[in-house]
Enzyme design. Structure first.
Site, PDB file in Angstrom:
ATOM      1  N   GLU A  25       0.833  -1.199   0.000  1.00 19.01           N
ATOM      2  CA  GLU A  25       0.000   0.000   0.000  1.00 19.01           C
ATOM      3  C   GLU A  25       0.873   1.257   0.000  1.00 19.01           C
ATOM      4  OE1 GLU A  25      -3.399   0.456   2.504  1.00 19.01           O
ATOM      5  OE2 GLU A  25      -3.515  -1.687   2.905  1.00 19.01           O
ATOM      6  N   LYS A  63      -5.460  -1.837  13.613  1.00 19.65           N
ATOM      7  CA  LYS A  63      -5.007  -2.378  12.325  1.00 19.65           C
ATOM      8  C   LYS A  63      -4.115  -1.360  11.624  1.00 19.65           C
ATOM      9  CE  LYS A  63      -5.389  -3.312   7.692  1.00 19.65           C
ATOM     10  NZ  LYS A  63      -5.134  -2.414   6.544  1.00 19.65           N
ATOM     11  N   HIS A 112      -6.999   5.717  -0.535  1.00 22.12           N
ATOM     12  CA  HIS A 112      -7.318   4.408  -1.097  1.00 22.12           C
ATOM     13  C   HIS A 112      -7.656   4.510  -2.579  1.00 22.12           C
ATOM     14  CE1 HIS A 112      -8.353   2.464   3.050  1.00 22.12           C
ATOM     15  NE2 HIS A 112      -7.090   2.797   2.918  1.00 22.12           N
ATOM     16  N   ASP A 150       9.039 -12.180  13.016  1.00 19.81           N
ATOM     17  CA  ASP A 150       7.792 -12.941  13.000  1.00 19.81           C
ATOM     18  C   ASP A 150       6.614 -12.000  13.242  1.00 19.81           C
ATOM     19  OD1 ASP A 150       5.708 -14.695  13.240  1.00 19.81           O
ATOM     20  OD2 ASP A 150       6.675 -16.009  14.701  1.00 19.81           O
TER      21      ASP A 150
END
Length: 742
Positions: free
Chosen positions: A83, A267, A381, A283
């Site tokens: 993104e 998020k 977006h 990780d």
């Protein structure tokens, strides 16, 4: 201290970004070279050792966010994320924070927890007491399991014992072993300690150790970060800084009370942290699991960040996040891309990397909140969607940003609209070139490098590849090449780069007291082996000659352009300027008079150009080949003689449209060029893709060491082009001359 602030870094080409990072010291010369050549990507063989049932390598963009200051240290942040809004948002958030000295972050302790769960204990309370009495001995014994960890300053720091009451009314002892794993992620270290300590704990407790493994909940590795933004810097043209500040605080308060908003807010935090984790080989799944558990540690899921008003009215952000990355061991040993990410970070300890990740999470949250309360998140977006659509319709690089901008403005982000915009831009470019003077680019089909040693080379032109206009100027002479984002004032005594070309032309045309504005437009990318420097020279010579009404012959133009080529490339063969000047398919031979034979064509060869990720530097490649030639003269002469024969046979095949023969000769020629060490893994990959998808001939074109390939595709040009695009390569379908003068 190297500055991390890089103005308009996003406008540079990939190659120029790498060069800039190397110049500033963020990349070593070796790592810069590895990125250019694609050697930072693991091979299929390595991937097959890392995972089961491997089929190949899955690619994601590797980007950097500049501008960060963390604990008074200048930083750039590596990011693996698809993104662009994440990278842009972080870069802007970091830049805005520079006014208040950036981010402050702290990781005071960093322990990984190993767990051993013991069942079938008869008297749990008394057993817990017995275990606690043995705690010092247990720590001592545990630290003998990994003596090298202790030598590095790590080891077991504490052992705690808890009682778990299960749903079936039974009880279990949960042993928590807190381990300082130093700069390693430490999962294997902790698991080994747990398994080794289990028998001792069974003996003391009389029970059975049923689970022996680390926990990914990092409640003993909480990293904090904070930042202050000046209120005056928060506003936009349509909204004040105070209102933006207050809206961010309000949005944060809503997220702390609304689980739906909190999940989305967190998020956004992880958009940044995960991207750093992937870029550094950590990780990210473990980090995600721990972070979201921590967000619900009080029995209700909430936001990880807090935004508030400072005493002087500015905006302050804070984050507390459980995180324990590593900078040694694990996949880092196998993955050169992860090591590259760590070098870009510039961190020396895992603690510094954790503090960087926390700062990035806070910066990303700020960027998302500021966008949300001002322009709206959809604007970013939609730009991302527009970029995808522009790529879908194969927008050329030099039109890409304009197509994206116009797509977003149109509010109709669809393929048909992108095609319409692209056609309009192409028409505008054609109109802008009215009254321009043109020149051709070149595609060498056969004979690279051998031509420097007097052998034949076969080449075809890319017609009207460069157009140039010249006009009088009251100020200094200036050149503008739109597609290269190049605007440069020319110093008369400067004979380097494009200035050297202009001044050589002025000397040859005896221009001493005129200042000119020279506008150039080109479809040729820079440094890709398509004769861009020669084509620009020829077009400028013609444009300047027209302006000053100097009636010079094509032969004279060719001579001047050759002088420019010698300035640019050292010892060129002369094929680039000859092809650019005369605009015809030719069989070229240096030191012969005339040095070319025109090849008349009945049809256009179905050629496709593919661009590698690394530019080609002709002067370096010619020099390197010459060094190897002097060490192995007889072997190289034999190779060049073979290439000479191939070029002559290729000319006959081209004349008769015998593409099967021509394609076979191209493949043989590439093998010989590979033998003189001018190919690269990236070029080989492109050639393999082209051949596997139907090209009957494919080879590098130009000096090699990067640059381009040319593929002959009589029945498969669309398929080959699509396959190269899917692998991340840009392409060009050239228009080849039928023998008409350009």
């Amino acid at each position: 201290m190297t500055k991390s602030h890089m103005s308009k870094f996003y406008k540079l080409s990939i190659t120029d970004r790498i060069i800039e990072l190397e110049r500033l010291g963020w990349l070593s010369p070796k790592d810069a070279e590895n990125i250019k050549s694609g050697n930072h990507i693991i091979t299929n063989e390595v991937a097959d050792k890392m995972a089961e049932n491997t089929l190949g390598i899955f690619g994601l963009p590797l980007s950097v966010a500049p501008n960060f200051i963390i604990n008074d240290r200048e930083c750039i942040v590596p990011l693996v994320v698809e993104e662009p809004s994440v990278v842009a948002g972080l870069s802007q958030a970091a830049f805005m924070a520079r006014a208040t000295n950036g981010f402050k972050a702290c990781l005071s302790e960093s322990y990984l927890t190993g767990q051993i769960h013991i069942i079938n204990v008869k008297n749990i309370e008394s057993t817990i007491i017995d275990l606690k009495k043995e705690c010092s001995n247990l720590i001592f014994k545990a630290n003998k399991i990994h003596p090298r960890l202790n030598a590095r300053g790590g080891g077991v720091r504490n052992i705690d014992f808890k009682i778990l009451n299960l749903q079936d009314k039974t009880s279990v002892i949960s042993v928590h072993i807190l381990v300082d794993t130093c700069d390693a992620m430490g999962a294997n270290l902790v698991n080994t300690i747990c398994e080794a300590m289990a028998p001792t704990l069974e003996k003391i407790s009389g029970g059975k150790a049923i689970l022996k493994i680390l926990s990914n909940f990092l409640d003993h590795s909480i990293c904090s970060a904070s930042v202050i933004y000046n209120t005056d810097s928060l506003g936009k043209s349509f909204i004040s800084g105070e209102e933006v500040r207050d809206r961010i605080i309000l949005a944060n308060q809503i997220a702390s009370s609304d689980i739906h908003r909190a999940v989305t807010s967190n998020k956004g935090v992880m958009n940044g942290i995960d991207a750093v984790a992937i870029a550094t080989g950590n990780d990210w799944r473990a980090i995600e699991a721990s972070v979201h558990a921590y967000a619900a540690r009080n029995g209700r899921y909430s936001t990880l960040t807090k935004w508030s008003l400072t005493s002087n009215g500015d905006l302050e952000g804070e984050i507390n996040i459980p995180i324990k990355p590593g900078i040694v061991g694990g996949s880092l040993l196998l993955n050169p891309a992860a090591n590259l990410g760590l070098e870009l970070c510039g961190v020396e300890t895992a603690k510094q990397l954790a503090e960087m990740m926390a700062s990035v999470g806070l910066a990303q949250n700020f960027a998302a909140l500021r966008a949300l309360v001002t322009d709206g998140i959809q604007k970013g977006h939609m730009r991302l969607h527009a970029r995808s659509v522009a790529s879908l319709v194969k927008t050329p690089k030099y039109f890409f940003d304009d197509v994206v901008k116009k797509l977003v403005k149109s509010d109709d982000i669809k393929a048909w609209k992108a095609t319409e915009i692209l056609n309009d831009l192409e028409n505008e470019r054609v109109l802008s070139l009215v009254d321009s003077e043109f020149s051709a680019g070149k595609i060498i089909l056969l004979g690279e490098h051998a031509a420097v040693y007097g052998k034949h080379a076969l080449a075809v032109p890319v017609l009207n590849a460069v157009g140039a206009k010249a006009s009088l100027s009251k100020n200094k002479t200036k050149i503008n090449i739109n597609e290269w984002n190049l605007i440069k004032s020319i110093e008369r005594e400067d004979y380097s780069g494009i200035s050297g070309i202009i001044n050589t032309i002025f000397d040859s045309l005896e221009i001493n007291d005129l200042n000119l504005t020279i506008n150039v437009s080109t479809i040729l990318p820079r440094g890709m082996g398509l004769g861009s420097s020669a084509a620009i020279s020829v077009a400028i010579i013609r444009a300047v000659s027209k302006l000053i009404e100097a009636n010079i012959s094509s032969e004279k133009i060719n001579d001047i352009a050759f002088s420019c080529e010698k300035l640019a490339h050292g010892s060129p063969s002369g094929i680039d300027n000859t092809l650019s000047c005369f605009g015809r398919s030719i069989l070229f031979q240096k030191n012969k008079s005339p040095n070319y034979e025109i090849i008349e064509l009945d049809e256009l060869p179905p050629l496709l150009i593919g661009f590698s990720r690394r530019s080609s530097h002709t002067i370096q490649q010619v020099g390197d080949v010459n060094s190897r030639y002097n060490k192995n003269m007889s072997q190289y002469d034999a190779i060049f003689n073979q290439i000479d024969d191939i070029s002559c046979k290729g000319a006959k095949a081209l004349k008769t449209n015998d593409y099967d023969a021509l394609g076979g000769l191209m493949n043989i020629c590439h093998g010989l060029l590979n033998a003189i060490e001018v190919s690269t893994p990236d070029l080989e990959n492109m050639i393999n893709i082209a051949r596997e998808n139907g090209a009957i001939g494919a080879k590098l074109t130009g000096s090699g060491g990067g640059g381009s390939i040319v593929a002959l595709c009589p029945d498969s040009i669309d398929k080959v082009q699509q396959s190269l695009h899917q692998s991340g390569y840009e392409t060009l379908r050239p228009f080849v001359s039928r023998g008409l003068k350009n």
